[in-house]
Design an enzyme around this catalytic site. Structure first.
Site, PDB file in Angstrom:
ATOM      1  N   GLY A 260      31.239  67.925  20.120  1.00 30.51           N
ATOM      2  CA  GLY A 260      30.129  68.332  20.959  1.00 30.51           C
ATOM      3  C   GLY A 260      30.264  67.834  22.379  1.00 30.51           C
ATOM      4  O   GLY A 260      29.394  68.089  23.210  1.00 30.51           O
ATOM      5  N   ASP A 261      31.345  67.126  22.669  1.00 31.91           N
ATOM      6  CA  ASP A 261      31.608  66.619  24.016  1.00 31.91           C
ATOM      7  C   ASP A 261      33.118  66.671  24.236  1.00 31.91           C
ATOM      8  O   ASP A 261      33.815  67.428  23.564  1.00 31.91           O
ATOM      9  CB  ASP A 261      31.040  65.207  24.172  1.00 31.91           C
ATOM     10  CG  ASP A 261      30.608  64.890  25.599  1.00 31.91           C
ATOM     11  OD1 ASP A 261      31.362  65.234  26.527  1.00 31.91           O
ATOM     12  OD2 ASP A 261      29.524  64.317  25.789  1.00 31.91           O
ATOM     13  N   ASP A 262      33.638  65.868  25.151  1.00 27.54           N
ATOM     14  CA  ASP A 262      35.066  65.911  25.450  1.00 27.54           C
ATOM     15  C   ASP A 262      35.888  65.542  24.222  1.00 27.54           C
ATOM     16  O   ASP A 262      35.563  64.589  23.503  1.00 27.54           O
ATOM     17  CB  ASP A 262      35.398  64.934  26.584  1.00 27.54           C
ATOM     18  CG  ASP A 262      34.626  65.229  27.862  1.00 27.54           C
ATOM     19  OD1 ASP A 262      34.450  66.422  28.175  1.00 27.54           O
ATOM     20  OD2 ASP A 262      34.207  64.274  28.532  1.00 27.54           O
ATOM     21  N   SER A 293      35.876  72.653  21.836  1.00 28.86           N
ATOM     22  CA  SER A 293      34.713  72.006  22.447  1.00 28.86           C
ATOM     23  C   SER A 293      34.061  72.985  23.423  1.00 28.86           C
ATOM     24  O   SER A 293      34.345  72.960  24.618  1.00 28.86           O
ATOM     25  CB  SER A 293      35.124  70.721  23.180  1.00 28.86           C
ATOM     26  OG  SER A 293      33.981  70.094  23.732  1.00 28.86           O
TER      27      SER A 293
END
Length: 483
Positions: A260-262, A293
């Site tokens: 959900g992020d990098d 992502s």
């Protein structure tokens, strides 16, 4: 339109599934389960151990309901006596082993067997509070303290966390809900955080649903992270895959991440705290990474980069349905630098941006930062990139009065989506050169005809580390003896 989006999601899931199966197959081959007989398990590690114990020797119960926090803590404490007597390995056998936070010791291996899951407790009281990191000045989620990571350790030497595709499940959903509802006054726990340590290996594991960042080595060196599957829902907050932070001599390879992020975020501290601490992340290679992502970067440099980031290599990178391939994130107040970045061979499918650089990523821990502490971004090299279904080729901006310089882009072909942005390149306060780039980049990335951007050929120091073949004899039945 809804049907079109569903079709794209389905296609990406299918592609990702094939990639995941391929990675798992590689991991299982690499771990060499049952090489000689049905009970002997061998695996690659930086060092082997003379002494072996099983979690069940200390009264562990793998029923998924009974807390094993005290069991893990007791096992590590007991096995620490062997640190300088050949080291010890703690085997987590098949089962679901519920636990809160526990720390490791030096000259130690935590081996999670196939069919075993370390299951993170949802009880906040199982995660003691610790002080903010000195290079951050406060917690990342909130001004308060930090919850201890699920698996941690500080000032350690020679630590291995591995398995034959065993699982660590962070059970992060309740933490994500509290974060979204702004009910947290302390920073969420990470899945693995090792501090001030050296000679670290994290490999051959599946990690899912971390409360926040998955793997966070910080102030550490000589680190190998390989053959990992890391998964979190694509809407989960701040579930970065791997975040090397003020570390040196790091290798990340053969890793599959859904986040959900990098997927990978390279860091080195935050604003005045990171400047004062002054420990850069340097001498790192990222190799054979696959990332999904949709809302973040495949590889991010920053935004917490105030101690500096330099000599980072990335090669053979695959991305599917991700927001950007390489993203440099910084802002006035960060100070520090991002320099000598080398990227070679990226294969990208369904991206919002290929290249994204911003000098206005303005999150700050406190108001007392120095707005005149300007970062330096220079000598950034990208070569041999193929991308398809892209909305925008490059969104690249520096800082007024502090331009980012020394960009080099060569042999790059970017295929656009059915509905691309009208402006394909947006470039402000950056300078560099380009060669054989499609679509044609900004004029300030001057076309130099036939050139090739630099990529170092000499091996990085961590690549010279050779893993040994270690082993233990598995128990056919789960035992319940006590020590």
């Amino acid at each position: 339109m809804a049907f079109y989006k569903l079709s794209i999601i389905f296609t990406n899931v299918v592609i990702a599934s094939f990639l995941l199966l391929g990675l798992l197959k590689f991991s299982m081959v690499e771990s060499k389960r049952n090489v000689t007989d049905r009970s002997k398990i061998s695996y690659p590690a930086i060092n082997c151990r003379k002494h072996t114990a099983f979690l069940t020797d200390y009264g562990g119960k793998g029923d998924g309901r009974t807390s094993n926090t005290a069991v893990f803590q007791a096992a590590v404490k007991d096995l620490s006596q062997f640190a300088y007597l050949g080291g010890a390995q703690l085997i987590v056998p098949p089962g679901k082993w519920l636990t809160g936070s526990f720390n490791l010791t030096s000259h130690f291996t935590l081996f999670i067997q196939h069919g075993a899951t370390i299951l993170a407790s949802k009880d906040e009281k199982e995660y003691p509070l610790v002080k903010p990191l000195p290079s951050y000045g406060q917690g990342r989620d909130a001004p308060g303290a930090r919850f201890s990571s699920l698996i941690g350790g500080s000032h350690l030497t020679d630590v291995v966390i591995t398995g034959d595709n065993g699982t660590i499940d962070g059970q992060g959903k309740s933490w994500w809900t509290k974060y979204r509802q702004k009910k947290l006054v302390n920073t969420r726990p990470y899945l693995i955080e090792l501090m001030y340590s050296k000679q670290i290996q994290i490999s051959n594991l599946t990690m899912i649903n971390s409360p926040s960042w998955f793997v966070h080595p910080v102030y550490s060196s000589d680190i190998i992270m390989q053959d990992l599957t890391i998964r979190a829902p694509i809407d989960s907050p701040n579930t970065d895959g791997i975040d090397p932070d003020s570390c040196r001599n790091v290798k990340i390879q053969d890793v599959f991440i859904v986040s959900g992020d990098d997927c990978i975020a390279v860091k080195s501290g935050w604003d005045q705290y990171g400047i004062r601490f002054g420990l850069p992340t340097q001498h790192m290679i990222i190799r054979r990474l696959t990332c999904i992502s949709p809302d973040s970067a495949v590889i991010a440099l920053g935004s917490e980069m105030s101690g500096g980031i330099k000599n980072i290599r990335a090669e053979d990178i695959t991305a599917i349905n991700s927001q950007s391939a390489i993203r440099i994130k910084t802002a006035p107040g960060r100070g520090g630098y991002v320099r000598d970045i080398f990227v070679n061979r990226m294969n990208l499918q369904t991206m919002k941006y290929v290249f994204w650089t911003t000098g206005s990523y303005g999150q700050h821990p406190v108001s007392g930062y120095d707005p005149h502490a300007l970062p330096k971004v220079e000598r950034i090299n990208y070569k041999n990139v193929v991308a398809k279904d892209v909305k925008m080729a490059g969104n690249m901006g520096g800082i007024d009065g502090d331009p980012f310089t020394g960009f080099c882009l060569s042999n790059i072909t970017i295929g656009l989506s059915a509905r691309p942005k009208r402006l394909q390149w947006n470039c402000t306060n950056i300078y560099g050169v380009s060669s054989n780039v499609t679509p044609q980049p900004c004029d300030i990335l001057k076309d130099k005809g036939s050139i090739e951007c630099k990529y170092p050929l000499s091996p990085i120091l961590i690549d010279k580390v050779k893993l040994k073949t270690c082993s233990f004899t598995s128990r056919k039945k789960v035992l319940s003896t006590f020590v």
